[in-house]
Design a protein around this motif. Structure first.
Motif, PDB file in Angstrom:
ATOM      1  N   LEU A   1      13.036  39.445  42.671  1.00  0.00           N
ATOM      2  CA  LEU A   1      13.870  39.596  44.205  1.00  0.00           C
ATOM      3  C   LEU A   1      15.031  40.712  43.973  1.00  0.00           C
ATOM      4  O   LEU A   1      15.916  40.388  43.022  1.00  0.00           O
ATOM      5  CB  LEU A   1      14.386  38.425  44.622  1.00  0.00           C
ATOM      6  CG  LEU A   1      14.962  38.658  46.137  1.00  0.00           C
ATOM      7  CD1 LEU A   1      14.075  39.222  47.161  1.00  0.00           C
ATOM      8  CD2 LEU A   1      15.403  37.230  46.509  1.00  0.00           C
TER       9      LEU A   1
ATOM     10  N   ASN B   1      18.261  43.193  45.260  1.00  0.00           N
ATOM     11  CA  ASN B   1      19.315  42.990  46.328  1.00  0.00           C
ATOM     12  C   ASN B   1      18.851  43.900  47.400  1.00  0.00           C
ATOM     13  O   ASN B   1      18.225  44.914  47.533  1.00  0.00           O
ATOM     14  CB  ASN B   1      20.560  43.429  45.447  1.00  0.00           C
ATOM     15  CG  ASN B   1      20.614  45.166  45.303  1.00  0.00           C
ATOM     16  OD1 ASN B   1      20.135  45.287  44.210  1.00  0.00           O
ATOM     17  ND2 ASN B   1      21.143  45.721  46.296  1.00  0.00           N
TER      18      ASN B   1
ATOM     19  N   ASP C   1      23.999  42.227  49.377  1.00  0.00           N
ATOM     20  CA  ASP C   1      23.072  41.212  49.197  1.00  0.00           C
ATOM     21  C   ASP C   1      23.162  40.374  50.101  1.00  0.00           C
ATOM     22  O   ASP C   1      22.821  38.976  50.028  1.00  0.00           O
ATOM     23  CB  ASP C   1      22.811  40.655  47.723  1.00  0.00           C
ATOM     24  CG  ASP C   1      21.409  39.996  47.726  1.00  0.00           C
ATOM     25  OD1 ASP C   1      20.228  40.383  48.006  1.00  0.00           O
ATOM     26  OD2 ASP C   1      21.435  38.934  47.089  1.00  0.00           O
TER      27      ASP C   1
ATOM     28  N   ASN D   1      19.667  38.817  51.732  1.00  0.00           N
ATOM     29  CA  ASN D   1      18.823  37.897  50.404  1.00  0.00           C
ATOM     30  C   ASN D   1      19.480  36.805  50.144  1.00  0.00           C
ATOM     31  O   ASN D   1      19.029  35.969  49.332  1.00  0.00           O
ATOM     32  CB  ASN D   1      18.374  38.893  49.356  1.00  0.00           C
ATOM     33  CG  ASN D   1      17.142  39.789  49.953  1.00  0.00           C
ATOM     34  OD1 ASN D   1      16.740  39.493  51.150  1.00  0.00           O
ATOM     35  ND2 ASN D   1      16.936  40.802  48.995  1.00  0.00           N
TER      36      ASN D   1
ATOM     37  N   ARG E   1      17.746  33.663  48.009  1.00  0.00           N
ATOM     38  CA  ARG E   1      17.861  33.660  46.672  1.00  0.00           C
ATOM     39  C   ARG E   1      18.460  32.275  46.174  1.00  0.00           C
ATOM     40  O   ARG E   1      17.875  31.805  45.159  1.00  0.00           O
ATOM     41  CB  ARG E   1      18.978  34.808  46.297  1.00  0.00           C
ATOM     42  CG  ARG E   1      18.990  35.160  44.679  1.00  0.00           C
ATOM     43  CD  ARG E   1      20.039  36.113  44.539  1.00  0.00           C
ATOM     44  NE  ARG E   1      19.815  37.345  45.237  1.00  0.00           N
ATOM     45  CZ  ARG E   1      18.733  38.431  45.017  1.00  0.00           C
ATOM     46  NH1 ARG E   1      18.147  38.182  43.886  1.00  0.00           N
ATOM     47  NH2 ARG E   1      18.527  39.487  45.737  1.00  0.00           N
TER      48      ARG E   1
ATOM     49  N   HIS F   1      16.125  29.570  43.799  1.00  0.00           N
ATOM     50  CA  HIS F   1      16.520  29.451  42.431  1.00  0.00           C
ATOM     51  C   HIS F   1      16.460  27.820  42.245  1.00  0.00           C
ATOM     52  O   HIS F   1      16.423  27.236  41.203  1.00  0.00           O
ATOM     53  CB  HIS F   1      17.890  29.888  42.105  1.00  0.00           C
ATOM     54  CG  HIS F   1      17.981  31.172  41.621  1.00  0.00           C
ATOM     55  ND1 HIS F   1      17.313  31.524  40.387  1.00  0.00           N
ATOM     56  CD2 HIS F   1      18.433  32.214  41.995  1.00  0.00           C
ATOM     57  CE1 HIS F   1      17.428  32.744  39.862  1.00  0.00           C
ATOM     58  NE2 HIS F   1      18.057  33.347  41.162  1.00  0.00           N
TER      59      HIS F   1
ATOM     60  N   ASP G   1      16.397  38.165  39.219  1.00  0.00           N
ATOM     61  CA  ASP G   1      17.323  38.924  40.169  1.00  0.00           C
ATOM     62  C   ASP G   1      17.575  40.360  39.681  1.00  0.00           C
ATOM     63  O   ASP G   1      18.103  40.423  38.660  1.00  0.00           O
ATOM     64  CB  ASP G   1      18.579  38.043  40.476  1.00  0.00           C
ATOM     65  CG  ASP G   1      18.330  36.795  40.866  1.00  0.00           C
ATOM     66  OD1 ASP G   1      17.693  36.453  41.780  1.00  0.00           O
ATOM     67  OD2 ASP G   1      19.284  35.740  40.243  1.00  0.00           O
TER      68      ASP G   1
END
Length: 464
Positions: free
Chosen positions: A77, A79, A90, A93, A97, A101, A110
């Motif tokens: 993924l 930014n 970012d 996202n 994110r 995780h 990342d």
């Protein structure tokens, strides 16, 4: 929408509805794209793994699909862009994110560039079966966001082709390995100077073997694929992927069609300028294009240009807000995404919303000679079809040759955009010129019977 909501929808109404997974308005606007993505996840019920490389991830349904299949999902993924309000990277996202995780993905990386020079712009997914064999790939222009699904024009494809899926999986592995040398921004919203490494660039620079399709053949190009990490401001070398693409444009015999977002300012060093140049050289060549951003229009004049007195095309230096809606020259016809506003409504039309975000036309499509069995070409992917993507971005594009059914389908999509926005573009130009709104394209006299008009190259002649 008005009937469903009970009132004329606002931009806020649209934005509220498209994040509701069960909204009928969202279902109408998204079309079959959610089912296309869901179908790839459904394959996991029979075992296997999914490898995703994504630029943006905000859509609630697509996020939930990843969460539900977490042990079988491998995610890179990147930014999202810089937020000018919060002055942070970012922000879009960040929620996904943090959540992903915590849910136990097979692996998550990342890929944080956090600078304006480079982005991880891919939007692809590779399905690998329970035997570890790549079987299918999804790619195209669709960012995994509610705007991408519902508020933009986008195109995506799923190719059930093991050889192509293997090439995409190798690209995913190369991106993962390249991420290993990135500095981790602290916090994740902080700026960074990360850039793709020389090994990745070298691996992407060579042409991959073309794969054979049931009809025609396909070549995958991956970027960045230049030695230099940034496009030089003067005399940049033609990147290897666009070198092949430009070759097809230069050999076009009858027609070129494209739909793009913002490959570059004024379309320079992109397929837009290349197609225009070929249309100027061969006045029998038809060129039809649809562009999202006014900055990509070849007749765009920046505020700085206007402050300096404009250029040769500037006839109204006082109107600093004017943004061109049309470009027509010989056989070249280009429109910009536009909406009807209160001052240019005609007939039974109503005031329209132009967008719910930034991009409107987000496709990355080039079609050449779609009616030719042997000469037709389709170019599509996440690549914005300009030098910048080849020099600086994680991106992919495929070149499909000798598949007329696919080429004609993509041509129809481009012409759908062109015809929709052409009328609106004419209205905007008339309004800018202080003229009355226009009611349509039909001649009100016998001029259409003029032999010169009948014999001139036209879309009607081309399509028969």
């Amino acid at each position: 929408m008005e009937k469903t909501l009970g009132h004329v929808p606002t931009k806020g109404d649209v934005k509220d509805e498209i994040v509701k997974v069960d909204s009928p308005i969202r279902a109408y606007l998204a079309g079959d794209l959610p089912d296309l993505v869901q179908g790839l996840f459904d394959r996991l019920h029979g075992g296997g793994e999914l490898y995703l490389a994504l630029y943006e991830l905000t859509d609630p349904l697509l996020r939930q699909l990843i969460v539900e299949h977490a042990p079988n999902v491998h995610l890179i993924l990147s930014n999202s862009s810089f937020d000018k309000t919060t002055k942070a990277w970012d922000t879009e996202n960040d929620l996904a994110r943090k959540k992903l995780h915590e849910v136990g993905l097979a692996e998550m990386h990342d890929r944080m560039f956090n600078n304006n020079g480079h982005i991880g712009h891919n939007k692809f997914a590779v399905y690998v079966d329970q035997r570890g064999q790549p079987q299918a790939v999804l790619s195209g222009s669709l960012n995994w966001t509610e705007n991408g699904l519902c508020a933009q024009s986008n195109n995506s494809y799923v190719a059930g082709h093991p050889e192509l899926a293997t090439q995409f999986l190798q690209y995913w592995n190369d991106l993962r390995d390249d991420t290993g040398h990135f500095e981790e921004p602290q916090p994740s919203s902080a700026p960074a100077r990360n850039v793709q490494g020389a090994q990745l660039r070298s691996a992407n620079a060579g042409a991959l073997p073309a794969v054979t399709l049931d009809a025609g053949a396909l070549r995958l190009w991956r970027s960045p694929n230049t030695r230099q990490a940034n496009k030089p401001s003067s005399n940049p070398a033609l990147p290897p992927d666009l070198n092949e693409v430009y070759g097809f444009i230069r050999n076009a015999r009858q027609a070129v069609f494209f739909a793009v977002f913002l490959p570059s300012v004024r379309g320079a060093t992109s397929i837009v300028q290349e197609a225009i140049d070929m249309g100027r050289k061969d006045t029998n060549l038809l060129v039809y294009g649809a562009i999202s951003s006014p900055m990509a229009m070849p007749n765009y004049i920046s505020p700085q240009d206007r402050a300096d007195g404009g250029d040769d095309d500037s006839s109204d230096a006082q109107d600093s807000h004017y943004q061109p809606s049309l470009f027509e020259e010989s056989g070249v016809h280009i429109v910009r995404a536009n909406a009807l506003n209160s001052g240019d409504i005609t007939g039974n039309f109503e005031r329209e919303l132009l967008s719910a975000g930034n991009a409107i036309i987000h496709d990355k499509i080039l079609v050449i000679d779609p009616l030719s069995e042997d000469g037709c070409v389709v170019v599509t992917g996440s690549h914005n079809l300009g030098y910048k993507a080849s020099y600086a971005n994680d991106d992919n594009l495929v070149i499909v040759r000798r598949n007329p059914q696919l080429a004609q389908a993509y041509m129809v999509h481009v012409l759908d955009l062109y015809e929709h926005y052409r009328f609106r573009g004419v209205q905007a130009e008339l309004k800018h010129e202080g003229k009355r709104p226009w009611s349509g394209f039909l001649h009100t006299d016998a001029g259409w019977q003029n032999p010169a008009s009948i014999e001139a190259p036209s879309l009607a002649h081309y399509l028969g």
